[in-house]
Design a protein around this motif. Sequence first.
Motif, PDB file in Angstrom:
ATOM      1  N   THR A  38      24.710  10.807  17.589  1.00 26.93           N
ATOM      2  CA  THR A  38      24.213  10.971  16.223  1.00 26.93           C
ATOM      3  C   THR A  38      25.236  10.534  15.186  1.00 26.93           C
ATOM      4  OG1 THR A  38      24.913  13.304  16.273  1.00 26.93           O
ATOM      5  CG2 THR A  38      22.593  12.828  16.745  1.00 26.93           C
ATOM      6  N   PRO A  43      19.354   8.723  11.836  1.00 28.34           N
ATOM      7  CA  PRO A  43      18.183   9.526  12.230  1.00 28.34           C
ATOM      8  C   PRO A  43      16.930   8.698  12.475  1.00 28.34           C
ATOM      9  CG  PRO A  43      19.344  10.571  10.400  1.00 28.34           C
ATOM     10  CD  PRO A  43      19.976   9.238  10.594  1.00 28.34           C
ATOM     11  N   PHE A 261      14.637  13.792  12.648  1.00 27.88           N
ATOM     12  CA  PHE A 261      15.070  15.191  12.571  1.00 27.88           C
ATOM     13  C   PHE A 261      14.285  16.044  13.572  1.00 27.88           C
ATOM     14  CE2 PHE A 261      16.140  14.613   7.788  1.00 27.88           C
ATOM     15  CZ  PHE A 261      17.360  14.049   8.119  1.00 27.88           C
ATOM     16  N   THR A 264      15.308  15.367  17.185  1.00 28.89           N
ATOM     17  CA  THR A 264      16.618  15.947  17.466  1.00 28.89           C
ATOM     18  C   THR A 264      16.532  17.466  17.590  1.00 28.89           C
ATOM     19  OG1 THR A 264      17.657  14.156  16.220  1.00 28.89           O
ATOM     20  CG2 THR A 264      19.010  16.086  16.678  1.00 28.89           C
ATOM     21  N   PHE A 333      26.597  18.132  13.729  1.00 27.34           N
ATOM     22  CA  PHE A 333      26.202  16.865  13.127  1.00 27.34           C
ATOM     23  C   PHE A 333      26.958  16.586  11.836  1.00 27.34           C
ATOM     24  CE2 PHE A 333      22.226  18.428  15.233  1.00 27.34           C
ATOM     25  CZ  PHE A 333      22.223  17.509  16.259  1.00 27.34           C
ATOM     26  N   TYR A 337      22.171  14.668   9.120  1.00 25.85           N
ATOM     27  CA  TYR A 337      21.258  15.405   9.989  1.00 25.85           C
ATOM     28  C   TYR A 337      21.044  16.851   9.541  1.00 25.85           C
ATOM     29  CZ  TYR A 337      21.271  11.595  13.392  1.00 25.85           C
ATOM     30  OH  TYR A 337      21.102  10.378  14.017  1.00 25.85           O
TER      31      TYR A 337
END
Length: 460
Positions: A38, A43, A261, A264, A333, A337
């Motif tokens: 990441t 993203p 998002f 993740t 992150f 993020y």
Amino acid sequence: MSASTGSFRSQLSTASKHLSIRFASSIGLRLVSTIVLTRLLAPEIYGVFAVVLVYLYFLEMISDLGLRSLVLTREGEVTDVFLKTCWTISILRGGVILLFSMVLSLVFLIAQNANLFAQDSPYSASVLPPAIVCIGFAALIQGFETPMRFMSEREMAFGRLTAVDLARNVVTLAVTIALAFYLRSVWALVIGQIFRSVIHVILNNVVFPGPKLAFCLDRESIRVLISRGKWVLGQSTLTVLSQSFDRIFLGFVMTSTTFGFYYTARQLVDLVPQFLQALNNAVILQVFRKLHESTPEDFRRNYYRYRLVLDGAAGLVAGGLIIAAPLFVDIIFDDRYAGVAPIMQILSLSILIFGLNILQNAFNAQHRFDVVTKLSIISVLSLVGGLAFATFVLDSVTAALFVVALHRLPEAIVVTYMGHRRGWVVLWREGIIIAVFALGALLGWGVVQLAELVFWQPVG
């Protein structure tokens, strides 16, 4: 306690230790992957990759004949002819997945040229169609996996399984990180997935020797695969709708970044249920087969002993995440993020329901696939109907996230009631998960307070 019972418990204990090491290492590597990748990838890249993966998963599940479970539960001796037939079917299935990947790719390409997707949708990415085709090749490669791996699981010999999976995950992670560093695009993740399939097949075919595999379509073996596999196929189709419809649906209504998002957040929240599910998949059918041989009283006692660990882990993690997710995301992150945290807090509720649905494996162990199929229908209807209501009536993404988190609750209520009628379940004991959840939330609050005191300043 009889010698056979003691032997089974000893075998189960050893297997659980190996599986704990295996999946704890997998979770650790997943976290390392998330932290590193990441920071290399934006993203929106994860948003596109999530679409690629969900369609691969969809195609895999709707073509699933349950070869693994059929090997694990086959009565008597598992013959070489049966294993060769399973291997042949697995390869043919991989070819079918690749073919349909190509069809899907063409459909999305035509839709993109017709401007049917929003400009910021992950479905509008030009890389999506070729990426879907490439991921189909990963499925074809995976089809060459030796069924002797399943024989090791059948015998609950998980030492080599642990070593193989750990080696595969470490090598795949290193390759994917190197690709991400140089490519900085979704191709790093796609190529990494293909490499994972290659190394998986090589390692499994080397480490789990067996009969020389060759193309074989034995009529009797196919009859067994079809007679039992049709129920597995129906259940798998419903399962994929239950587990992936949210990503297919939300991919159309979210931007690439927001969907990144969501992907993740799901990846992180699902770590615990995936870990617990992996443990269960390896031993649960054997456990319930033994439990069905006991009295209802012994069934209840041993079932709740088994559930205690599951509910303890699920409740503590769910309670902790619903409070401490912002801290967790801020540590792992970078600022890009930050939107992952509120999604994680809602999705953490899904972990609570995990233990309640374990009981459906008791019906699987009895080959009552019709019951499990009906339970899956309930889950699918809850998800599809709930997402449609939340999106088109309430016009609320937050409501849609709550639907995703809690859509298996109706299924859990029904299977608990069915278990209660058979004398397997004591209803008041199901409430223990709420107390554990409250304890997890309290611990999460304590961690947040300590972090704020020492180093952390929450956003806003």
